[in-house]
Each structure stands twice: as structure tokens, then as C-alpha cells.
Design an enzyme around this catalytic site. Structure first.
Site: not given
Ligand code: TRP
Length: 347
Positions: A126, A210, A213
Site C-alpha cells: 500500500k 482479484k 473496487k
């Protein structure tokens, strides 16, 4: 070198089993969240004491969005309930409404070692190249997660594969706390309940990624708020190949998009992939995709409707969440009293 985690010994915890899990209110819940997490949350509540949290403290570790945070928090709570989590059976609440989370996170900050956190791959992913510019909160995220779980002495945590490392950290923190404060068996060593491979839902455009969103293509995912038309359109346009469906599970090898659609069908119909292929093997996608779309619409449209109904009445939803926070607090408060005594704080 950082201090190594304590050697793993069997937990001497003797308390009752309890399930805890959480989802971030960062918006954009999709089919992957539903089949991967929510279905499991619902199933567990029939046999276990379950606590399900909307983790808004975690949501501000990346960006703060004060204008939308409360709304998105209600949306995740609505998704829990719409998917079938029953607020009478399970505790559903918002993390920031129970102060035990932040208090225990601070104490755990003083238990966890820098080196343990530096190994966390999610932070590295991240933060990317800009670790020094990311918030301290993002680095500390897994310590707060450990506090979420252990403030209730939860023993089992349904999560995705990507959270396995955070659960190991929770166990290391629990064990080091128990050791350092000479409180053997005080905290359980929580176990992840990782969903089966069938529940790993991939992008409708690329079977190797995957469903997410953050994918720029909305066609790559089915949002829990999509209407029947959108669900059907996206499934009919999902990437496949020109060959018919295989007759056996082995035939899915090397066909990740096909495997994904079979996995979605199987999960929605509550059967395994072999059963889907027994019915559909040898047939073409021209026939399979509309059947998949019908199944998805039948299962998801009522959830979308229920989410709309729940979010349209925020006062009713807030009453459920306030009751959940009271019940969560009632569980955490005596545990936190013990923690304060064990740590030696003035009381
Ligand atoms: N980190 C989890 C995720 O991204 C969310 C989460 C926060 C969580 N606290 C938790 C999950 C406690 C399980 C238990 O999926």
C-alpha cells in the site's frame, strides 16, 4: 535486529470461542466481498457468538473523507444486514463507537516490535515507494486490527487469504502480552478462518486479478448496488474463450476466466465446481452465461433492494448500530479492566 516473536506454544486459553471480523467502509462493496466474506459471516452466526465491525478507524489510515465516511459506514452495516447477518444474533457495530479499540491498540503498540511490522507485506504494497510519506496509522494498521480482535478475546477470525499475515501478527502480540505481563492464557491466540478457493472471486475481465473496487473498469466487478440489468450485462460480457465448458474440474486448468465464472456459479448455487460442470460441461457460454446471470440476479437483486431500504432510513440503522456498540462495549469493558490491572495502570 528486532526482537523475534515469541516461540509459538499451544495457547493455554480456556475461554469460550468467539468470532470477530471487520470490513472497511471505503465504499464499493462487490460480489467478491459478498461471496468471500459476508456469506461466511452469515453462516457462522448460526453456531457461534459473532461480532461484526465496520472498521472506520482503519478507513482513515489512507485518506480521510469526512464528507462520506459516515455514509459509507452505514452502507457496510446495511450490507451486513442485507446479506443476512441478523443484528439480534450477531453484534453489528462501528469501531470508533467503542473506545476499547484505540486504547488496546496503544497498549499493543508497546508490545509489538518495529521489526514485526516492517515485515507486513500489505503495508509495503500500500505504501509503495513512499513509505516515509504514508501515515503512521497505515504502518500501525495491523496493531489496531489485533486490538479489534483481542478486545473481545475473539478466537476465530473469518478473513481473506491476504489477511493471514495480520492474523499471525495478532497471535504474536497476544502471546507476547501474555508472556511479558505474566498473564498466561489471558488472550487467546486467534485463528484465521480462511475462505475456500471457490470463494476467491476474480475480475470479470481478467481471471488472474482479484475482483476489486479499485479496478478502473466497472465492468470487471459486480457491485452489490448494481441493478438486475447491470448484473446481467456484466456477466454476459465477461471475458471467456471460444471453447465449450470443460467436463471436469481438471479441464479448468489454464482457463482462469472460465474457472472464475464456474466458481461464481457454484458459490451462488451452493454447490461445488464439479456439480456445475456435470450439468454444463460440453455446452457453450451462449447458454451458460444467461443462466449464470439469472442465478446472480435472483441472489443479488434482493440484497441490493434491502441495502437501499436500510440506507434510506439512517435513523433505524443507527439505532441498530448504537445497540451493537452497547453490546460490544459490554463485552470489551471487563476485558479492558483486566488489561489495565495487568499492565499496572493507576485505577
Ligand atoms: N484488515 C481487514 C481487511 O482489510 C479489515 C479488518 C480490520 C479486520 N480489523 C479486523 C478483519 C479485525 C478481521 C478482524 O480485510
Amino acid at each position: 535486529m528486532s526482537e523475534a516473536p515469541p516461540a509459538s506454544t499451544p495457547s493455554s486459553y480456556l475461554g469460550p470461542a468467539r468470532v470477530f471480523s471487520g470490513m472497511q467502509p471505503t465504499g464499493g462493496l462487490h460480489l467478491g466481498n459478498y461471496l468471500g466474506a459476508l456469506v461466511k459471516f452469515v453462516r457462522l452466526q448460526d453456531t457461534q457468538d459473532c461480532i461484526y465491525c465496520v472498521v472506520d478507524l482503519h478507513a482513515i489510515t489512507a485518506d480521510a473523507n469526512p464528507a462520506t465516511l459516515a455514509q459509507q459506514t452505514r452502507e457496510v452495516a446495511a450490507a451486513y444486514i442485507a446479506a443476512g447477518v441478523d443484528p439480534k444474533k450477531s453484534v453489528i457495530f462501528v469501531q470508533s463507537a467503542v473506545l476499547a479499540h484505540t486504547e488496546l491498540a496503544w497498549i499493543f503498540n508497546c508490545v509489538a516490535r518495529m521489526g514485526w511490522l516492517e515485515r507486513m507485506t500489505q503495508f509495503k504494497d500500500k505504501a509503495g515507494k513512499h513509505a516515509e510519506r504514508s501515515s503512521v496509522g497505515l504502518f500501525d494498521y495491523p496493531v489496531l486490527q489485533a486490538a479489534d480482535i483481542l478486545a473481545y478475546k475473539a478466537t476465530h477470525v473469518p478473513v481473506g487469504e491476504d489477511q493471514k499475515q495480520h492474523l499471525e501478527l495478532s497471535r504474536d502480540i497476544a502471546q507476547k502480552f501474555n508472556n511479558d505481563f505474566a498473564a498466561p492464557g489471558f488472550f487467546p491466540l486467534p485463528e484465521p478462518l480462511i475462505q475456500g478457493p471457490g470463494a476467491r472471486i476474480m475480475s470479470l475481465r481478467d481471471g488472474k486479478k482479484k475482483m476489486s473496487k479499485s479496478d478502473p473498469s466497472d465492468a470487471s466487478r459486480i457491485n452489490l448496488t448494481d441493478d438486475a440489468d447491470a448484473i446481467a450485462q456484466k456477466l454476459k460480457r465477461a471475458t471467456t474463450d471460444p471453447h465449450p465448458l470443460p467436463e471436469t474440474v481438471e479441464g479448468l486448468e489454464g482457463r482462469p476466466e472460465v474457472e472464475n465464472l464456474i466458481g461464481i456459479y457454484a458459490a451462488l448455487a451452493n454447490v461445488d465446481a464439479a456439480a456445475v460442470l456435470a450439468e454444463w460441461g460440453g455446452k457453450g457460454f451462449g447458454a451458460f452465461k444467461p443462466a449464470l446471470a439469472d442465478l446472480a440476479v435472483a441472489r443479488l437483486a434482493p440484497i441490493a433492494g434491502e441495502m437501499r431500504r436500510l440506507t434510506a432510513d439512517p435513523a433505524a440503522l443507527d439505532a441498530i448500530l448504537r445497540d451493537g456498540a452497547d453490546r460490544a462495549n459490554a463485552i470489551a469493558a471487563p476485558i479492558m479492566d483486566d488489561v489495565r490491572r495487568i499492565v499496572g495502570f493507576w485505577r
